[in-house]
Design a protein around this motif. Sequence first.
Motif, PDB file in Angstrom:
ATOM      1  N   TYR A 163      -0.237  -3.855  27.231  1.00  0.00           N
ATOM      2  CA  TYR A 163       0.739  -2.912  26.446  1.00  0.00           C
ATOM      3  C   TYR A 163       0.486  -2.976  25.536  1.00  0.00           C
ATOM      4  O   TYR A 163       0.149  -3.715  24.207  1.00  0.00           O
ATOM      5  N   VAL A 164       2.214  -2.360  24.817  1.00  0.00           N
ATOM      6  CA  VAL A 164       2.085  -2.194  23.848  1.00  0.00           C
ATOM      7  C   VAL A 164       3.631  -2.710  24.085  1.00  0.00           C
ATOM      8  O   VAL A 164       4.396  -1.753  24.585  1.00  0.00           O
ATOM      9  N   GLU A 165       3.959  -3.582  22.833  1.00  0.00           N
ATOM     10  CA  GLU A 165       5.708  -3.304  22.927  1.00  0.00           C
ATOM     11  C   GLU A 165       6.220  -2.997  22.042  1.00  0.00           C
ATOM     12  O   GLU A 165       5.529  -2.984  20.670  1.00  0.00           O
ATOM     13  N   LEU A 166       7.400  -2.459  21.860  1.00  0.00           N
ATOM     14  CA  LEU A 166       8.404  -1.901  21.280  1.00  0.00           C
ATOM     15  C   LEU A 166       9.951  -1.863  21.384  1.00  0.00           C
ATOM     16  O   LEU A 166      10.519  -2.756  22.255  1.00  0.00           O
ATOM     17  N   ARG A 167      10.676  -2.128  19.524  1.00  0.00           N
ATOM     18  CA  ARG A 167      11.775  -2.302  19.977  1.00  0.00           C
ATOM     19  C   ARG A 167      12.070  -1.807  19.112  1.00  0.00           C
ATOM     20  O   ARG A 167      12.109  -1.020  18.259  1.00  0.00           O
ATOM     21  N   ARG A 168      13.686  -2.162  18.883  1.00  0.00           N
ATOM     22  CA  ARG A 168      14.803  -1.817  18.449  1.00  0.00           C
ATOM     23  C   ARG A 168      16.354  -2.030  18.593  1.00  0.00           C
ATOM     24  O   ARG A 168      16.260  -3.110  19.273  1.00  0.00           O
ATOM     25  N   PRO A 169      16.609  -2.021  17.442  1.00  0.00           N
ATOM     26  CA  PRO A 169      17.621  -3.635  17.499  1.00  0.00           C
ATOM     27  C   PRO A 169      18.908  -3.001  18.166  1.00  0.00           C
ATOM     28  O   PRO A 169      18.938  -1.476  18.322  1.00  0.00           O
ATOM     29  N   PRO A 221      21.586   0.429  14.598  1.00  0.00           N
ATOM     30  CA  PRO A 221      20.492   0.947  13.479  1.00  0.00           C
ATOM     31  C   PRO A 221      18.956   1.917  13.852  1.00  0.00           C
ATOM     32  O   PRO A 221      19.340   1.099  15.605  1.00  0.00           O
ATOM     33  N   VAL A 222      18.619   2.143  13.560  1.00  0.00           N
ATOM     34  CA  VAL A 222      17.087   3.235  13.830  1.00  0.00           C
ATOM     35  C   VAL A 222      16.006   2.451  12.550  1.00  0.00           C
ATOM     36  O   VAL A 222      16.024   2.904  11.931  1.00  0.00           O
ATOM     37  N   GLY A 223      15.195   2.417  13.857  1.00  0.00           N
ATOM     38  CA  GLY A 223      13.868   1.673  12.728  1.00  0.00           C
ATOM     39  C   GLY A 223      12.927   0.251  12.390  1.00  0.00           C
ATOM     40  O   GLY A 223      14.072  -0.326  12.181  1.00  0.00           O
ATOM     41  N   ARG A 224      11.800   0.465  12.238  1.00  0.00           N
ATOM     42  CA  ARG A 224      11.362  -0.855  11.722  1.00  0.00           C
ATOM     43  C   ARG A 224      12.542  -1.307  10.228  1.00  0.00           C
ATOM     44  O   ARG A 224      12.143  -2.544  10.569  1.00  0.00           O
ATOM     45  N   ARG A 225      12.461  -0.492   9.330  1.00  0.00           N
ATOM     46  CA  ARG A 225      13.598  -1.465   8.301  1.00  0.00           C
ATOM     47  C   ARG A 225      14.580  -1.735   9.080  1.00  0.00           C
ATOM     48  O   ARG A 225      15.564  -3.637   8.589  1.00  0.00           O
ATOM     49  N   TRP A 226      15.561  -1.822   9.792  1.00  0.00           N
ATOM     50  CA  TRP A 226      16.484  -2.973  10.360  1.00  0.00           C
ATOM     51  C   TRP A 226      15.915  -4.227  11.391  1.00  0.00           C
ATOM     52  O   TRP A 226      16.619  -4.981  12.315  1.00  0.00           O
ATOM     53  N   LEU A 227      14.384  -3.912  12.499  1.00  0.00           N
ATOM     54  CA  LEU A 227      14.506  -4.877  12.721  1.00  0.00           C
ATOM     55  C   LEU A 227      14.266  -6.565  12.276  1.00  0.00           C
ATOM     56  O   LEU A 227      13.696  -6.207  11.177  1.00  0.00           O
ATOM     57  N   GLY A 228      14.534  -7.365  12.355  1.00  0.00           N
ATOM     58  CA  GLY A 228      14.234  -8.506  12.500  1.00  0.00           C
ATOM     59  C   GLY A 228      15.364  -8.663  11.229  1.00  0.00           C
ATOM     60  O   GLY A 228      15.319 -10.271  10.711  1.00  0.00           O
ATOM     61  N   THR A 229      16.345  -8.285  11.426  1.00  0.00           N
ATOM     62  CA  THR A 229      16.852  -7.802  10.091  1.00  0.00           C
ATOM     63  C   THR A 229      18.306  -9.227  10.483  1.00  0.00           C
ATOM     64  O   THR A 229      19.379  -8.269  11.582  1.00  0.00           O
ATOM     65  N   PRO A 230      18.770 -10.112   9.799  1.00  0.00           N
ATOM     66  CA  PRO A 230      20.021 -10.466  10.639  1.00  0.00           C
ATOM     67  C   PRO A 230      21.891  -9.961  10.209  1.00  0.00           C
ATOM     68  O   PRO A 230      21.443  -9.324   8.832  1.00  0.00           O
ATOM     69  N   GLY A 231      22.291  -9.735  10.683  1.00  0.00           N
ATOM     70  CA  GLY A 231      23.537  -9.071  11.089  1.00  0.00           C
ATOM     71  C   GLY A 231      23.298  -7.356  10.235  1.00  0.00           C
ATOM     72  O   GLY A 231      24.449  -7.033  10.025  1.00  0.00           O
ATOM     73  N   SER A 232      22.011  -6.913  10.456  1.00  0.00           N
ATOM     74  CA  SER A 232      21.627  -5.913  10.090  1.00  0.00           C
ATOM     75  C   SER A 232      22.901  -3.863  11.537  1.00  0.00           C
ATOM     76  O   SER A 232      23.033  -3.354  10.786  1.00  0.00           O
ATOM     77  N   SER A 233      23.067  -4.997  12.855  1.00  0.00           N
ATOM     78  CA  SER A 233      24.277  -4.202  13.361  1.00  0.00           C
ATOM     79  C   SER A 233      26.011  -4.596  11.980  1.00  0.00           C
ATOM     80  O   SER A 233      26.874  -4.051  12.974  1.00  0.00           O
TER      81      SER A 233
END
Length: 312
Positions: A144-150, A299-311
């Motif tokens: 498997y490949v794991e994919l995520r988005r905010p 938000p879209v992309g790796r930049r925003w993954l795991g960013t608290p309050g990114s939305s």
Amino acid sequence: MTTIRPVGAEAAPALLKIVRAAFSTRPVLDPPADALRDTEESLAKALANGGGLVASYDVSAGPENDRDVGALVLDPQGSTLWLRRVGVLPEVRDHGVATMLVEEALARAEGYDEVAVLAREELPRTSRFWREHGFVPVGAARPYVELRRPAPRTYDAPDADSMREIGATLAARLRPGDVVVLAGELGAGKTTFTQGLGAGLEVRGDVTSPTFVISRVHPALGDGPPLVHVDGFRLGGVAELDDLDLDTSLDEAVTVIEWGEGIAEGLADDRVEVRIDRALADDAARQDGLDPRRVRIAPVGRRWLGTPGSSA
């Protein structure tokens, strides 16, 4: 016409039928897809946990002729909403049914930080589908490949001041090089939202619509990034953005593009997509002075993954 409806454990038989038809026609995998081991009991248990979505296709006039053609299971785990068993019947693939299911799932991700999915390594087309919908690979555990988005966030803006406040709140999360893509009908409030961004970034000059100049640069009053405000409606494509005669580098600025849908994907892998819609469809209500907006920040992309309050 395709419609999406939420379902619970009672829909396990219908969902099982869709899952088996969708997954059994895929290439033979080793080991076989987990979905092929599903039973009504296992799906009912999964649906009882987080529910699911079923797509129906109106094959002829009248709701009695609707046919279930796609489905997915929502699996909440902490701050992440997992999408499981995403499948559509072979005869309706490439008709946008899977996209509609995913968009509805994202709309139901309010309150979560991220949305995640697993894709098989042997199915690059499936991984490409998820990347096209804003998911990025974050790891792999064969097969498997794991994919995520905010997860997106939706805010109500009853008036112009509220719209500016939402823009200012997002500005606090932005940094040089970030791209914000604004969408919405004429008069939805895109420029008002950008005024809030400009206030939050503390830039110079009044933020007005860039319609007649294509782009406008607002220098920073302090140490923050300048704001580049672009009219994407008159921009022929991504290449033309590089040709604009700007007195600042886009890597050093926050770039906001009104009417940016359609060029966002080629502009930046990491971006914030903002859609502004009227919250009331009733013209009579608007005549009474009520014309609130609904703002969806995604938000879209790796930049925003795991960013608290990114939305925001």
